[in-house]
Design an enzyme around this catalytic site. Structure first.
Site, mmCIF file in Angstrom:
data_model
loop_
_atom_site.group_PDB
_atom_site.id
_atom_site.type_symbol
_atom_site.label_atom_id
_atom_site.label_comp_id
_atom_site.label_asym_id
_atom_site.label_seq_id
_atom_site.Cartn_x
_atom_site.Cartn_y
_atom_site.Cartn_z
ATOM 1 N N ASN A 217 0.958 -1.163 -0.107
ATOM 2 C CA ASN A 217 -0.078 0.040 -0.049
ATOM 3 C C ASN A 217 1.027 1.268 -0.098
ATOM 4 O O ASN A 217 1.383 1.582 0.955
ATOM 5 C CB ASN A 217 -0.954 -0.121 1.199
ATOM 6 C CG ASN A 217 -1.804 1.134 1.513
ATOM 7 O OD1 ASN A 217 -1.584 1.984 0.551
ATOM 8 N ND2 ASN A 217 -2.376 1.146 2.701
ATOM 9 N N TRP A 218 0.972 1.939 -1.171
ATOM 10 C CA TRP A 218 1.851 2.954 -1.349
ATOM 11 C C TRP A 218 1.445 4.136 -0.574
ATOM 12 O O TRP A 218 1.855 5.318 -0.698
ATOM 13 C CB TRP A 218 2.315 3.302 -2.834
ATOM 14 C CG TRP A 218 3.030 2.123 -3.572
ATOM 15 C CD1 TRP A 218 3.428 0.958 -2.693
ATOM 16 C CD2 TRP A 218 3.591 1.942 -4.731
ATOM 17 N NE1 TRP A 218 4.159 0.238 -3.506
ATOM 18 C CE2 TRP A 218 4.147 0.764 -4.887
ATOM 19 C CE3 TRP A 218 3.244 2.756 -5.910
ATOM 20 C CZ2 TRP A 218 4.920 0.311 -6.000
ATOM 21 C CZ3 TRP A 218 3.932 2.336 -7.082
ATOM 22 C CH2 TRP A 218 4.814 0.979 -7.325
ATOM 23 N N HIS B 57 -9.454 0.894 5.091
ATOM 24 C CA HIS B 57 -8.212 1.079 5.741
ATOM 25 C C HIS B 57 -8.312 2.041 6.796
ATOM 26 O O HIS B 57 -9.284 2.835 6.762
ATOM 27 C CB HIS B 57 -7.115 1.621 4.724
ATOM 28 C CG HIS B 57 -5.727 1.747 5.257
ATOM 29 N ND1 HIS B 57 -5.247 2.427 6.167
ATOM 30 C CD2 HIS B 57 -4.673 0.801 5.103
ATOM 31 C CE1 HIS B 57 -4.052 2.212 6.474
ATOM 32 N NE2 HIS B 57 -3.720 1.292 5.891
ATOM 33 N N GLU C 64 -6.904 4.431 8.005
ATOM 34 C CA GLU C 64 -6.793 5.522 7.707
ATOM 35 C C GLU C 64 -7.829 6.202 7.086
ATOM 36 O O GLU C 64 -8.022 7.559 7.384
ATOM 37 C CB GLU C 64 -5.367 5.987 6.991
ATOM 38 C CG GLU C 64 -4.172 5.676 7.660
ATOM 39 C CD GLU C 64 -3.018 5.262 6.948
ATOM 40 O OE1 GLU C 64 -2.879 5.233 5.560
ATOM 41 O OE2 GLU C 64 -2.025 4.685 7.472
ATOM 42 N N GLU D 203 -5.114 -5.312 10.523
ATOM 43 C CA GLU D 203 -4.117 -4.019 10.742
ATOM 44 C C GLU D 203 -4.337 -3.465 11.768
ATOM 45 O O GLU D 203 -5.421 -2.552 11.809
ATOM 46 C CB GLU D 203 -4.197 -3.078 9.356
ATOM 47 C CG GLU D 203 -3.990 -3.662 8.160
ATOM 48 C CD GLU D 203 -3.405 -2.810 7.172
ATOM 49 O OE1 GLU D 203 -2.285 -3.043 6.649
ATOM 50 O OE2 GLU D 203 -3.948 -1.628 6.897
ATOM 51 N N GLY E 101 2.511 2.052 10.721
ATOM 52 C CA GLY E 101 3.606 3.403 10.648
ATOM 53 C C GLY E 101 4.186 3.928 12.220
ATOM 54 O O GLY E 101 4.697 4.980 12.136
ATOM 55 N N SER F 64 3.563 -2.214 10.389
ATOM 56 C CA SER F 64 4.985 -2.066 10.474
ATOM 57 C C SER F 64 5.773 -3.491 10.195
ATOM 58 O O SER F 64 6.545 -4.096 10.903
ATOM 59 C CB SER F 64 5.352 -2.006 12.041
ATOM 60 O OG SER F 64 4.934 -0.550 12.274
ATOM 61 N N GLY G 12 2.924 -1.278 4.319
ATOM 62 C CA GLY G 12 3.069 0.184 3.918
ATOM 63 C C GLY G 12 4.209 0.580 3.642
ATOM 64 O O GLY G 12 5.025 0.342 2.471
ATOM 65 N N GLY G 13 5.091 1.492 4.624
ATOM 66 C CA GLY G 13 6.259 1.981 4.572
ATOM 67 C C GLY G 13 7.182 1.241 3.720
ATOM 68 O O GLY G 13 7.927 1.767 2.766
HETATM 69 P P1 13P Z 1 3.242 0.033 7.872
HETATM 70 O O1 13P Z 1 3.578 -0.931 7.037
HETATM 71 O O2 13P Z 1 3.972 1.643 7.233
HETATM 72 O O3 13P Z 1 3.066 0.189 9.205
HETATM 73 O O4 13P Z 1 1.750 0.330 7.352
HETATM 74 C C1 13P Z 1 0.764 -0.708 6.984
HETATM 75 C C2 13P Z 1 -0.290 -0.183 6.433
HETATM 76 O O5 13P Z 1 -1.156 0.438 6.696
HETATM 77 C C3 13P Z 1 -0.640 -0.931 5.179
HETATM 78 O O6 13P Z 1 -1.891 -0.796 4.509
#
Ligand code: 13P
Length: 249
Positions: free
Chosen positions: A9-10, A95, A97, A165, A171, A211, A232-233
């Site tokens: 997930n960018w 998600h 977010e 998640e 993050g 993470s 994510g990251g």
């Molecule tokens: P991180 O891997 O940066 O913690 O993000 C996870 C995420 O939200 C994937 O959708």
């Protein structure tokens, strides 16, 4: 046997040039990945570049969000059929977010899942508890409530993947331990089994996200109920995403 799924997930990172470079590098390394399905979720403005870059490979491209109508006066929204025409085969739904910053509710997510399925997209439905909810001991109730509301009225859940998640792990560099993740994955699979039957429960892919990094992916990947990752990251660098994908090998 069930195929694993490793997805990146960018988020709101990459411009078209950067997305094209990252996607073509992944095409070279993971384009014909024998042990897992690979998917990337660039921002909307980078979809075309990513789709072009991975063309002819096994890498799937998806949207990070969608609206439930196919067209209309909905300024700023993107429809399922637009994603399909842009070359997407998948979509992220729910998600944390989106739930937190954009007030997406379970009833909205239910419409999004149905619209995605109706258009032939494979959704990844994200669920997860906050730190406060975990500390109050209500993680399972939170997951159950989200899943049952988001998947309400859906008979065929085969095209859907679920991503667990935990919000406190996204993050933050603080991943769930393999045991914490595995407990919730098992619980989620039982819920699916109770409502959609044992075959659906055995077949559905439950990904872990939060993470995930090359140095913790191996221990998570060993757990039987973890069928892949939503990264994510660490998906923004080819090296780390490739290393995470290889942890399932
Ligand atoms: P991180 O891997 O940066 O913690 O993000 C996870 C995420 O939200 C994937 O959708």
């Amino acid at each position: 046997m069930k195929r694993l799924l490793v997805a990146g997930n960018w988020k709101m990172y990459t411009d078209p040039a950067g997305a094209g470079n990252l996607a073509s590098r992944l095409k070279g390394s993971l384009g014909s990945c024998g042990w897992a399905d690979i998917a990337i979720f660039p921002p909307f403005t980078s979809l075309a570049a990513a789709v072009d870059a991975v063309r002819g490979s096994g890498i799937a491209v998806g949207g990070q969000n969608l609206y439930w109508e196919n067209e209309g006066a909905y300024t700023g929204e993107i429809s399922p059929s637009m994603l399909i025409k842009a070359g997407c085969t998948m979509a992220l739904v729910g998600h944390s977010e989106r739930r937190t910053h954009f007030n997406e509710t379970d009833s909205m997510l239910n419409k999004k899942i149905k619209a995605a399925l109706g258009a032939g997209l494979h959704p990844i439905l994200c669920v997860g508890e906050t730190l406060e909810q975990r500390e109050s001991g209500i993680t399972e109730q939170v997951i159950e409530k989200q899943l049952m509301a988001d998947l309400d009225g859906i008979d065929e859940i085969e095209p859907i993947a679920i991503a667990y998640e935990p919000v406190w792990a996204i993050g933050t560099g603080k991943n769930a331990t393999p045991e914490q993740a595995s407990d919730i994955h098992k619980f989620t699979r039982q819920l699916i089994g109770r409502k959609w039957g044992e075959k659906a429960a055995a077949g559905i892919r439950i990904l872990y996200g939060g993470s995930v990094k090359p140095d913790n992916a191996g221990a998570l990947a060993e757990k039987a109920d973890i069928d892949g990752f939503l990264v994510g990251g660490a998906s923004l660098k080819a090296d780390s995403f490739e290393a995470i994908a290889r942890s399932f090998k």
